[in-house]
Design an enzyme around this catalytic site. Structure first.
Site, mmCIF file in Angstrom:
data_model
loop_
_atom_site.group_PDB
_atom_site.id
_atom_site.type_symbol
_atom_site.label_atom_id
_atom_site.label_comp_id
_atom_site.label_asym_id
_atom_site.label_seq_id
_atom_site.Cartn_x
_atom_site.Cartn_y
_atom_site.Cartn_z
ATOM 1 C CE LYS A 54 36.508 18.229 2.528
ATOM 2 N NZ LYS A 54 36.081 16.831 2.674
ATOM 3 C CE1 TYR A 96 36.950 31.369 -35.772
ATOM 4 C CE2 TYR A 96 38.165 33.095 -34.984
ATOM 5 C CZ TYR A 96 37.773 32.139 -36.423
ATOM 6 O OH TYR A 96 37.840 32.444 -37.533
ATOM 7 C CG HIS A 148 32.639 24.094 -44.732
ATOM 8 N ND1 HIS A 148 32.829 24.994 -44.476
ATOM 9 C CD2 HIS A 148 32.804 24.583 -46.248
ATOM 10 C CE1 HIS A 148 33.036 26.108 -44.291
ATOM 11 N NE2 HIS A 148 32.532 25.893 -45.984
#
Length: 529
Positions: free
Chosen positions: A140, A219, A281
């Site tokens: 903090k 990605y 896939h």
């Protein structure tokens, strides 16, 4: 607050002593005073360092088996005081509180304690209280205080000090504060998840998940999506724990597909023989058992040679040289297995783009666990699908009873169907898939696609007829109408395994009897979306 802050006083208290003494010596060489507690202070003194006990700073000894030692204004005031606030500085002076510029604290090893199966009381004792409180306080106040909550950041701090004349920049402190808050959040998530399990709370009011960055990814599913791979620390062999021997970095889709392939092949106990799954896939395009790993691969490959190109190969036994040689005949993205022998690694070494992963074991397909996925505004949580049926669970509902070979193929096909996207239809014969229909809105369409795959297989292998002739079929959910059964019979199937439970079960069973098919019900479905 943006100017670099010098480090003059540090508090060090860590459970993981890896690199601690060498790190502290480098701080000491910079003239940084070191406060410490318990085992950390002992290790530092044994390393020849001068250390101030926190108990001497607070005026209170460690007590209650170490539960109370740093929960004191002399510590938290030193961490939380704003150095540019006159009232804070006056309070520090009035109460004899010295500033703490650097906090080096990790947390009690709660996750590790749970993972090794410790008792309830031991787990409770490894819930850290003072550590999270100090970490959050320092984070903090990162405008003035540097916090290190992970021993892996020792070198980063030392490099920062070298670059900034023994000071830390705001940018560095902000980055470390984010790491610190993420660590305490993950810690609290682990504690709350464990406690929910301990008290049998299946749907706690708040549910938290946390992960540690394993690697940034180039990605996501598509090039315009940013992505990263996080691991949870679950003690489960898989992609997250695997060793990558060679090949370029795994992509988002590689990781997803490889996980699907390994979870599928793990359904087949290696003690009962080799098995191979080829996935594309996230759907299997070929699965088979065999007398050898090589035979299992060849039989899986023959189910759909076209789709296998650029796919993922998972094995339930050690990859050997002969199988590796066969796999390299086409382009394969990833091969994952419990292990790989020297010949296999040597053969793959010539294929620089092929990734080889070894896991050291297989995930237990029947182990409990949680699965979750995001939806708009929330996420869904469910138990991992660890459903399993054996011969004793099957109910024969047709006039013709399946023979032993058909029952074995049915259970094989049923196991594969569990890992095929719904609506799923799996044709199998002699412990190998011979046609798979996946992910269709209509079960009849999945039936037809599986049949077409089998016809393509017959053409590729020069067979006189499609291997669906005489095959068995597994359906992941019930047949809502008799047309699906009729389509299977047209493909040459002789037996069907399905959950049952349709309003038209009688009509479906009657169709099976009319067409001479054996049919068994599992009473369990395997939707996979």
């Amino acid at each position: 607050m943006s100017h670099p802050v010098p480090l003059k006083r540090a508090l060090i208290s860590v459970s993981d002593k890896t690199g601690l003494v060498d790190f502290a010596r480098k701080l000491d060489a910079r003239g940084i005073e070191i406060l410490s507690t318990g085992g950390s202070a002992k290790s530092l003194r044994e390393g020849g360092l001068t250390v101030v006990d926190v108990a001497d700073v607070t005026g209170f000894p460690e007590m209650m088996d170490g539960r109370v030692k740093t929960l004191h204004p002399a510590v938290h005031g030193g961490l939380l005081a704003l150095r540019d606030n006159a009232e804070h500085l006056a309070a520090m002076q009035a109460h004899g509180i010295g500033p703490i510029d650097l906090l080096v604290v990790d947390l009690y090893p709660f996750e590790e304690t749970v993972a090794k199966g410790a008792s309830h009381d031991d787990c409770i004792e490894n819930i850290d209280i003072g550590g999270p409180a100090m970490i959050r306080a320092a984070a903090k106040n990162h405008g003035f205080v540097t916090v290190i909550a992970d021993v892996r950041d020792y070198d980063a701090l030392l490099a920062e000090l070298d670059a900034n004349d023994d000071r830390t920049t705001l940018e560095f402190r902000q980055r470390q504060a984010q790491i610190a808050y993420a660590r305490t959040a993950a810690y609290d998530a682990a504690v709350s998840t464990w406690l929910a399990g301990a008290i049998g709370e299946d749907t706690p009011r708040r549910r938290a998940f946390a992960g540690t960055l394993a690697q940034p990814l180039r990605y996501g599913e598509n090039p315009h999506q940013k992505a990263a791979f996080y691991v949870t620390g679950e003690n489960r062999p898989g992609v997250a724990t695997a060793k990558q021997w060679q090949g370029k970095e795994l992509s988002y889709n590689n990781i997803n597909d490889t996980d699907a392939a390994l979870e599928l092949v793990a359904e087949f106990d290696p003690a009962q023989g080799p098995a191979c799954a080829i996935v594309k896939h996230a759907n299997p395009c070929g699965v088979a058992r065999g007398d050898s790993v090589l035979e299992a691969y060849r039989r899986a490959f023959d189910c759909d040679r076209t789709s296998a190109f650029g796919g993922i190969v998972a094995l339930n036994r050690t990859l050997d040289g002969a199988t590796a040689e066969e796999i390299t005949r086409i382009f394969t993205e990833v091969v994952i297995a419990p292990d790989a022998d020297d010949d296999a690694r040597r053969i793959f070494a010539a294929k620089k783009n092929l990734r080889l992963l070894t896991t050291g074991g297989l995930p237990d397909p029947q182990a409990p666990g949680l699965a979750f996925r995001q939806v708009a505004g929330g996420f869904l949580v469910q138990d991992r699908d660890n459903g399993h049926v054996g011969r004793s669970d099957l109910k024969v509902v047709s006039d013709r009873r399946p023979d032993d070979a058909e029952l074995a193929d049915m259970l094989f096909a049923w196991t594969v169907a569990k890992h095929v996207k719904s609506n799923a239809i799996v044709y199998a014969k002699d412990m190998a898939t011979v046609g798979i229909g996946a992910g269709q809105m209509s079960r009849v369409d999945s039936t037809r696609i599986g049949r077409r795959k089998s016809e393509d297989m017959a053409e590729a292998l020069g067979l006189a007829q499609p291997p669906t002739m005489g095959a068995v079929v597994a359906s992941d959910a019930f047949f809502p109408f008799a047309d699906g059964i009729e389509a299977l019979a047209e493909a040459g199937a002789r037996a069907v395994i399905q959950p049952g439970g349709s309003m038209r079960d009688d009509e479906v069973i009657a169709a099976a009897n009319r067409l001479g098919l054996a049919m068994v019900l599992t009473g369990q479905r395997h939707f996979r979306h």
